[in-house]
Design an enzyme around this catalytic site. Structure first.
Site, short mmCIF file in Angstrom:
data_model
loop_
_atom_site.label_atom_id
_atom_site.label_comp_id
_atom_site.label_asym_id
_atom_site.label_seq_id
_atom_site.Cartn_x
_atom_site.Cartn_y
_atom_site.Cartn_z
N GLY A 10 0.82 -1.21 0.00
CA GLY A 10 0.00 0.00 0.00
C GLY A 10 0.86 1.26 0.00
N GLN A 11 0.17 2.39 -0.21
CA GLN A 11 0.88 3.68 -0.33
C GLN A 11 1.62 4.07 0.96
OE1 GLN A 11 -1.09 6.89 -2.60
NE2 GLN A 11 -2.96 5.89 -1.96
N ASP A 37 -3.39 -11.84 6.63
CA ASP A 37 -4.68 -11.50 6.01
C ASP A 37 -5.64 -11.03 7.09
OD1 ASP A 37 -7.14 -11.39 4.74
OD2 ASP A 37 -6.79 -13.21 3.55
N LEU A 38 -6.11 -9.80 6.95
CA LEU A 38 -7.00 -9.23 7.96
C LEU A 38 -8.32 -9.98 8.08
CD1 LEU A 38 -6.34 -5.42 7.34
CD2 LEU A 38 -5.85 -6.65 9.45
N ALA A 61 -5.92 -1.94 4.68
CA ALA A 61 -7.36 -1.72 4.75
C ALA A 61 -8.01 -2.07 3.43
CB ALA A 61 -7.66 -0.25 5.09
N TYR A 62 -9.31 -2.25 3.51
CA TYR A 62 -10.14 -2.38 2.31
C TYR A 62 -10.43 -0.94 1.89
CZ TYR A 62 -14.05 -3.98 -0.63
OH TYR A 62 -14.89 -4.27 -1.67
N THR A 63 -9.81 -0.48 0.78
CA THR A 63 -9.89 0.94 0.41
C THR A 63 -10.67 1.19 -0.89
OG1 THR A 63 -7.73 0.73 -0.65
CG2 THR A 63 -7.75 1.64 1.58
N TYR A 126 -17.60 2.06 3.21
CA TYR A 126 -16.17 2.19 3.56
C TYR A 126 -16.02 3.05 4.83
CZ TYR A 126 -11.45 4.23 3.41
OH TYR A 126 -10.20 4.70 3.73
N TRP A 151 -7.55 11.76 1.20
CA TRP A 151 -7.16 12.01 -0.19
C TRP A 151 -5.66 11.70 -0.42
CZ3 TRP A 151 -9.88 16.70 -2.90
CH2 TRP A 151 -11.24 16.72 -2.58
#
Ligand SMILES: NC(=O)C1=CN([C@@H]2O[C@H](COP(=O)(O)OP(=O)(O)OC[C@H]3O[C@@H](n4cnc5c(N)ncnc54)[C@H](OP(=O)(O)O)[C@@H]3O)[C@@H](O)[C@H]2O)C=CC1
Ligand SMILES: Cc1cn([C@H]2C[C@H](O)[C@@H](COP(=O)(O)OP(=O)(O)O[C@H]3O[C@@H](C)C(=O)[C@@H](O)[C@H]3O)O2)c(=O)[nH]c1=O
Length: 296
Positions: A10-11, A37-38, A61-63, A126, A151
């Site tokens: 992820g970022q 795995d969450l 996270a699930y994004t 979300y 953002w």
């Protein structure tokens, strides 16, 4: 100091790796699927026990905001119960957790920047799943710092900046909503701030620093202004560009409702940690230049 970071690709995780590379006293250990795995509680327990961290950064996270409308159970399993399991695992090891959350916990119906005192009222799955995650994390581990950000963009993973630059290669003009405002935030800046938080917590175990904070880039923009600035910056460094057409949200129908105003006030973070994020325009220039150079 060993920092365990969830959400390896992820970022935020990749930005932490980039930033920590400049610091000799920090070891970053990133974990991700399939071994962590969450949605699989035992993998969380095993991964944390094996890592023996000094602190956990919970960035996975699930994004997928629109997709979450079709998969609410999975979104809650990951963003609420998975996040709780990470915080519990940290608590069992006696270490703090730094957990990431979102501006989408707010309805966006206020005209003012949101503070930590404001009542969340998410308008999408979300946002609801992340809000429940915040509550469960706080209850599971008193040593928590929850950072609501917004953002997020970076040279890594998927984000609005990369989407716009990709579309500019295919179209002359792009319609972008002009009636949703927020705080564009560089994941590289979030990484710097997380390292600052960990430094302060590690040095003094300052219990009064634990809690919920807003942490977003300085300055605000609509998605349309953000897109225009992406293109003007890209043009200056020889990258792809496009004309932006301002549209109302009604002309860009999405499954999930986004908040019209999700601006966050980061004053509490500034006061407690003596730290604020740079203006988004400054940070954006750095990221766009990096992206244009890497594709050019
Ligand atoms: N992106 C944004 O604009 C914003 C993000 N945030 C929050 O900040 C945090 C970091 O965001 P960001 O870095 O952008 O996220 P990304 O979308 O870039 O990365 C999310 C990571 O979570 C991982 N993940 C998803 N599902 C699972 C799972 N079941 N088990 C383990 N890992 C999983 C993904 O792994 P895989 O590669 O396997 O899919 C991916 O590596 C998140 O908590 C997010 O909610 C807050 C505000 C704005
Ligand atoms: C691609 C595109 C999007 N849009 C609009 C749709 C939406 O209202 C807005 C942003 O679109 P996106 O779907 O890229 O961004 P979105 O997934 O809504 O981004 C959010 O992600 C989650 C994870 C967060 O936590 C939030 O803070 C926020 O960053 O721009 C356009 O108007 N034109 C376009 O061409």
């Amino acid at each position: 100091m060993r920092i365990l970071v969830t959400g390896r690709d992820g970022q935020v995780a990749r930005s932490l790796v980039a930033k920590a590379a400049q610091k000799a006293d920090i070891e970053i250990l990133c974990i991700g699927r399939p071994e962590f795995d969450l949605a699989q509680r035992q993998t969380i327990i095993d991964a944390v026990a094996e890592a023996e961290p000094d602190v956990i950064v919970s960035a996975a996270a699930y994004t997928a905001v629109d997709q979450a409308e079709d998969e609410p159970s999975l979104a809650f399993e990951i963003n609420a119960h998975g996040a709780e399991a990470v915080a519990s695992a940290a608590q069992r090891c006696g270490v703090p957790v730094v957990h990431l959350s979102t501006d989408y916990v707010f309805s966006g119906d206020s005209d003012e920047p949101y503070t930590e005192e404001d009542e969340p009222a998410p308008g999408c799955v979300y946002g609801r799943s992340k809000l429940q995650g915040e509550k469960l994390v706080a209850a599971a581990n008193p040593k928590h710092v929850i950072l609501r950000t917004a953002w997020v963009y970076s040279p890594f993973g998927k984000n609005f900046v990369k989407t716009m630059l990709g579309l500019a290669g295919q179209r002359e003009s792009i319609s972008v909503v002009a009636d949703q405002i927020g705080n564009p935030t560089s994941a590289l800046d979030i990484a710097d701030a997380i390292l600052c938080v960990i430094d302060r917590m590690g040095a003094a175990q300052e219990a009064d620093l634990y809690g919920l904070y807003h942490l977003a880039g300085t300055g605000d923009a609509s998605w349309s202004t953000f897109a225009q600035t992406i293109f003007s910056t890209s043009r200056e460094c020889g990258g792809p560009t496009a004309r932006v057409i301002d549209i109302p949200s009604d002309d860009f129908p999405t499954k999930a409702r986004r908040p019209p105003n999700s601006r966050l006030s980061s004053l509490k973070f500034e006061r407690n940690f003596g730290y604020s994020l740079p203006h988004w325009r400054l940070s954006l220039a750095e990221v766009v230049q990096q992206l244009v150079r890497s594709t050019g």
